[in-house]
Design a protein around this motif. Structure first.
Motif, PDB file in Angstrom:
ATOM      1  N   MET A 187       0.818  -1.187   0.000  1.00 55.59           N
ATOM      2  CA  MET A 187       0.000   0.000   0.000  1.00 55.59           C
ATOM      3  C   MET A 187       0.870   1.263   0.000  1.00 55.59           C
ATOM      4  O   MET A 187       0.502   2.247  -0.614  1.00 55.59           O
ATOM      5  N   ASP A 188       1.993   1.211   0.714  1.00 55.52           N
ATOM      6  CA  ASP A 188       2.873   2.381   0.753  1.00 55.52           C
ATOM      7  C   ASP A 188       3.498   2.661  -0.607  1.00 55.52           C
ATOM      8  O   ASP A 188       3.725   3.821  -0.957  1.00 55.52           O
ATOM      9  N   LEU A 189       3.769   1.616  -1.389  1.00 55.60           N
ATOM     10  CA  LEU A 189       4.296   1.824  -2.734  1.00 55.60           C
ATOM     11  C   LEU A 189       3.228   2.472  -3.611  1.00 55.60           C
ATOM     12  O   LEU A 189       3.486   3.470  -4.277  1.00 55.60           O
ATOM     13  N   ALA A 190       2.035   1.924  -3.592  1.00 56.92           N
ATOM     14  CA  ALA A 190       0.942   2.475  -4.393  1.00 56.92           C
ATOM     15  C   ALA A 190       0.610   3.901  -3.963  1.00 56.92           C
ATOM     16  O   ALA A 190       0.230   4.734  -4.796  1.00 56.92           O
ATOM     17  N   GLY A 191       0.775   4.190  -2.672  1.00 54.23           N
ATOM     18  CA  GLY A 191       0.464   5.516  -2.157  1.00 54.23           C
ATOM     19  C   GLY A 191       1.590   6.525  -2.265  1.00 54.23           C
ATOM     20  O   GLY A 191       1.435   7.685  -1.894  1.00 54.23           O
ATOM     21  N   LYS A 240      -2.024  -0.395  -9.963  1.00 55.71           N
ATOM     22  CA  LYS A 240      -1.629   0.438  -8.821  1.00 55.71           C
ATOM     23  C   LYS A 240      -0.118   0.554  -8.694  1.00 55.71           C
ATOM     24  O   LYS A 240       0.392   1.543  -8.170  1.00 55.71           O
ATOM     25  N   ILE A 241       0.603  -0.480  -9.150  1.00 59.78           N
ATOM     26  CA  ILE A 241       2.068  -0.462  -9.144  1.00 59.78           C
ATOM     27  C   ILE A 241       2.565  -1.096 -10.429  1.00 59.78           C
ATOM     28  O   ILE A 241       1.808  -1.764 -11.140  1.00 59.78           O
ATOM     29  N   ARG A 242       3.833  -0.893 -10.739  1.00 61.76           N
ATOM     30  CA  ARG A 242       4.427  -1.462 -11.951  1.00 61.76           C
ATOM     31  C   ARG A 242       5.535  -2.435 -11.568  1.00 61.76           C
ATOM     32  O   ARG A 242       6.420  -2.091 -10.773  1.00 61.76           O
ATOM     33  N   ALA A 243       5.489  -3.633 -12.129  1.00 59.52           N
ATOM     34  CA  ALA A 243       6.541  -4.624 -11.887  1.00 59.52           C
ATOM     35  C   ALA A 243       7.722  -4.310 -12.795  1.00 59.52           C
ATOM     36  O   ALA A 243       7.555  -4.159 -14.008  1.00 59.52           O
ATOM     37  N   LEU A 244       8.909  -4.211 -12.206  1.00 59.86           N
ATOM     38  CA  LEU A 244      10.112  -3.914 -12.987  1.00 59.86           C
ATOM     39  C   LEU A 244      10.857  -5.176 -13.387  1.00 59.86           C
ATOM     40  O   LEU A 244      11.388  -5.265 -14.494  1.00 59.86           O
ATOM     41  N   ALA A 245      10.941  -6.140 -12.470  1.00 59.38           N
ATOM     42  CA  ALA A 245      11.651  -7.389 -12.739  1.00 59.38           C
ATOM     43  C   ALA A 245      11.268  -8.408 -11.677  1.00 59.38           C
ATOM     44  O   ALA A 245      10.815  -8.032 -10.595  1.00 59.38           O
TER      45      ALA A 245
END
Length: 132
Positions: A1-5, A26-31
């Protein structure tokens, strides 16, 4: 939640708890840190594919018993867990949770555990990590 926020900039997490937020935008996966791409995130490269070699962490969960466990109950538990792993619908349920069931024998799992302990013991020792 802290990443999305926006409270944190980066997160290392298990796919099973992260994939719903990636799918939801809500978030993006990098690897992914596993040795191969995750079926739940087929377009997300591994760290090796992204150019970071020697960064591989395969997370595992397993069934364990004390060494004094009599063979019959231990083999019975192993057999039931293998039956559940192969049950109808299990593959789609696992993919929905971003889990890739592998399965191996108790002896093979023991090797995995010993190799993992040796690997991380070296990392801890070379980094000088101390328990606080």
């Amino acid at each position: 939640m802290d990443l999305a926020g926006g409270q944190v900039d980066l997160l290392f997490d298990q796919a099973s708890s992260t994939v719903p937020n990636v799918r939801g935008g809500k978030i993006r996966a990098l690897a992914v840190a596993s040795s191969s791409r995750q079926s739940a995130l087929p377009d997300t490269p591994t760290f090796a594919e992204a150019g970071l070699r020697d960064f591989e962490i395969d997370n595992f969960t397993g069934l364990a018993a004390p060494p004094v466990c009599p063979p019959t109950p231990c083999q019975g538990a192993y057999g039931r867990s293998e039956g559940a792993r192969h049950a109808a619908g299990q593959g789609s349920a696992s993919r929905a949770w971003a889990v890739q069931p592998v399965g191996n024998t108790p002896e093979q799992f023991g090797v995995v555990i010993r190799e993992d302990l040796a690997r991380w013991s070296k990392v801890i020792k070379s980094a000088g990590v101390k328990v606080e």
